[in-house]
Design a protein around this motif. Structure first.
Motif, PDB file in Angstrom:
ATOM      1  N   LEU A   1       0.940  -1.159   0.042  1.00 13.35           N
ATOM      2  CA  LEU A   1       0.074  -0.031  -0.032  1.00 13.35           C
ATOM      3  C   LEU A   1       0.951   1.162  -0.020  1.00 13.35           C
ATOM      4  O   LEU A   1       0.503   2.183  -0.681  1.00 13.35           O
ATOM      5  CB  LEU A   1      -0.973   0.052   1.073  1.00 13.35           C
ATOM      6  CG  LEU A   1      -2.023  -1.079   1.186  1.00 13.35           C
ATOM      7  CD1 LEU A   1      -2.837  -1.086   2.406  1.00 13.35           C
ATOM      8  CD2 LEU A   1      -3.166  -0.918  -0.168  1.00 13.35           C
ATOM      9  N   PHE A   2       1.938   1.257   0.598  1.00  9.02           N
ATOM     10  CA  PHE A   2       2.807   2.560   0.819  1.00  9.02           C
ATOM     11  C   PHE A   2       3.655   2.720  -0.566  1.00  9.02           C
ATOM     12  O   PHE A   2       3.548   3.796  -0.993  1.00  9.02           O
ATOM     13  CB  PHE A   2       3.967   2.396   1.851  1.00  9.02           C
ATOM     14  CG  PHE A   2       4.972   3.590   2.007  1.00  9.02           C
ATOM     15  CD1 PHE A   2       4.471   4.637   2.418  1.00  9.02           C
ATOM     16  CD2 PHE A   2       5.991   3.213   1.401  1.00  9.02           C
ATOM     17  CE1 PHE A   2       5.455   5.630   2.369  1.00  9.02           C
ATOM     18  CE2 PHE A   2       6.922   4.463   1.407  1.00  9.02           C
ATOM     19  CZ  PHE A   2       6.530   5.661   1.739  1.00  9.02           C
ATOM     20  N   TRP A   3       3.912   1.440  -1.236  1.00  7.68           N
ATOM     21  CA  TRP A   3       4.530   1.534  -2.735  1.00  7.68           C
ATOM     22  C   TRP A   3       3.437   2.290  -3.497  1.00  7.68           C
ATOM     23  O   TRP A   3       3.891   3.306  -4.383  1.00  7.68           O
ATOM     24  CB  TRP A   3       4.972   0.220  -3.017  1.00  7.68           C
ATOM     25  CG  TRP A   3       5.422   0.023  -4.376  1.00  7.68           C
ATOM     26  CD1 TRP A   3       6.799   0.306  -4.906  1.00  7.68           C
ATOM     27  CD2 TRP A   3       4.660  -0.777  -5.465  1.00  7.68           C
ATOM     28  NE1 TRP A   3       6.604  -0.041  -6.098  1.00  7.68           N
ATOM     29  CE2 TRP A   3       5.556  -0.582  -6.526  1.00  7.68           C
ATOM     30  CE3 TRP A   3       3.604  -1.255  -5.442  1.00  7.68           C
ATOM     31  CZ2 TRP A   3       5.111  -1.106  -7.750  1.00  7.68           C
ATOM     32  CZ3 TRP A   3       3.074  -1.805  -6.781  1.00  7.68           C
ATOM     33  CH2 TRP A   3       3.934  -1.712  -7.981  1.00  7.68           C
ATOM     34  N   ALA A   4       2.270   1.812  -3.610  1.00 13.41           N
ATOM     35  CA  ALA A   4       1.370   2.476  -4.620  1.00 13.41           C
ATOM     36  C   ALA A   4       0.949   4.003  -4.156  1.00 13.41           C
ATOM     37  O   ALA A   4       0.857   4.809  -4.933  1.00 13.41           O
ATOM     38  CB  ALA A   4       0.034   1.443  -4.538  1.00 13.41           C
ATOM     39  N   PHE A   5       1.052   3.950  -2.869  1.00 14.28           N
ATOM     40  CA  PHE A   5       0.717   5.498  -2.431  1.00 14.28           C
ATOM     41  C   PHE A   5       1.858   6.569  -3.012  1.00 14.28           C
ATOM     42  O   PHE A   5       1.625   7.666  -3.201  1.00 14.28           O
ATOM     43  CB  PHE A   5       0.352   5.455  -0.819  1.00 14.28           C
ATOM     44  CG  PHE A   5       0.253   6.905  -0.510  1.00 14.28           C
ATOM     45  CD1 PHE A   5      -0.881   7.880  -0.408  1.00 14.28           C
ATOM     46  CD2 PHE A   5       1.253   7.648   0.257  1.00 14.28           C
ATOM     47  CE1 PHE A   5      -0.700   9.081  -0.125  1.00 14.28           C
ATOM     48  CE2 PHE A   5       1.525   8.688   0.664  1.00 14.28           C
ATOM     49  CZ  PHE A   5       0.246   9.662   0.556  1.00 14.28           C
ATOM     50  N   ILE A   6       2.973   6.195  -2.586  1.00 16.39           N
ATOM     51  CA  ILE A   6       4.177   7.066  -2.916  1.00 16.39           C
ATOM     52  C   ILE A   6       4.186   7.305  -4.274  1.00 16.39           C
ATOM     53  O   ILE A   6       4.748   8.488  -5.010  1.00 16.39           O
ATOM     54  CB  ILE A   6       5.449   6.467  -2.120  1.00 16.39           C
ATOM     55  CG1 ILE A   6       6.555   7.503  -2.194  1.00 16.39           C
ATOM     56  CG2 ILE A   6       6.123   5.254  -3.046  1.00 16.39           C
ATOM     57  CD1 ILE A   6       6.289   8.554  -1.208  1.00 16.39           C
ATOM     58  N   ILE A   7       3.954   6.139  -5.094  1.00 12.14           N
ATOM     59  CA  ILE A   7       4.198   6.470  -6.657  1.00 12.14           C
ATOM     60  C   ILE A   7       2.928   7.326  -6.857  1.00 12.14           C
ATOM     61  O   ILE A   7       3.185   8.428  -7.623  1.00 12.14           O
ATOM     62  CB  ILE A   7       4.031   5.182  -7.471  1.00 12.14           C
ATOM     63  CG1 ILE A   7       5.249   4.249  -7.141  1.00 12.14           C
ATOM     64  CG2 ILE A   7       3.657   5.306  -9.029  1.00 12.14           C
ATOM     65  CD1 ILE A   7       5.353   2.906  -7.843  1.00 12.14           C
TER      66      ILE A   7
END
Length: 187
Positions: free
Chosen positions: A141-147
């Motif tokens: 979720l963090f990976w998708a959010f930061i992108i």
């Protein structure tokens, strides 16, 4: 109503794009949205699938590619031409407010294909790997959010574009994960 939402979106865009501006984000966030930066992660996922799931890895990778393809097709080929929203970096009303951190591109803005694709992939991978590796949930979720957040910061998407992309991607990820789970016992 629509004008109020668009004004709120533009104001929030500027608070993120200009209000959070700093040298560290100027360096980091353009990298976060660069597909080549994430190539080692994609390679790791493929290798991990083959090590942990053996023959079923082909099915996982195929479903992962289908998830990406469905997300990209839906966002870029179906919705964007239909809505035809101009990117903030191409909006003449924002010409004096844009900080050009990356090339703008000529495509449309709504929804963010980066957000759609990465949330779809993250949700799919969470459902596939969660039983064996619980940290995939917050990390994915963090990976998708930061992108997605990076898309706003660099000036190529409005916040509503990324929120819509995240919701669309989440839906697509849930659909493909459901298909994966239904077909998995047959493998």
């Amino acid at each position: 109503m629509i004008e109020s939402l668009q004004q709120f979106d533009a104001d929030l865009f500027l608070k993120i794009h200009r209000g959070l501006a700093n040298p560290f984000f100027d360096w980091l966030l353009p990298l976060m949205r660069n597909r080549y930066f994430w190539a080692p992660l994609y390679l790791f996922i493929i290798v991990f699938c083959f090590i942990e799931y053996k023959k079923r890895a082909w099915y996982i990778i195929g479903m992962l590619l289908a998830t990406f393809g469905l997300g990209d097709l839906t966002a870029s080929r179906l919705i964007k031409p239909l809505i035809a929203r101009i990117r903030p970096c191409n909006d003449i009303n924002l010409v004096n407010d844009i900080i050009h951190r990356v090339p703008c591109g000529s495509g449309y803005s709504f929804p963010s294909a980066h957000a759609t694709n990465h949330f779809a992939i993250a949700i799919f991978l969470i459902f596939v790997f969660y039983d064996k590796w619980k940290p995939v949930l917050p990390i994915g979720l963090f990976w998708a959010f930061i992108i997605s957040f990076s898309q706003i910061y660099v000036g190529v998407h409005y916040p509503v574009d990324t929120i819509a992309g995240a919701l669309l991607g989440t839906t697509i990820g849930l659909i493909t994960a459901s298909i994966y789970k239904k077909l998995q016992p047959q493998l």
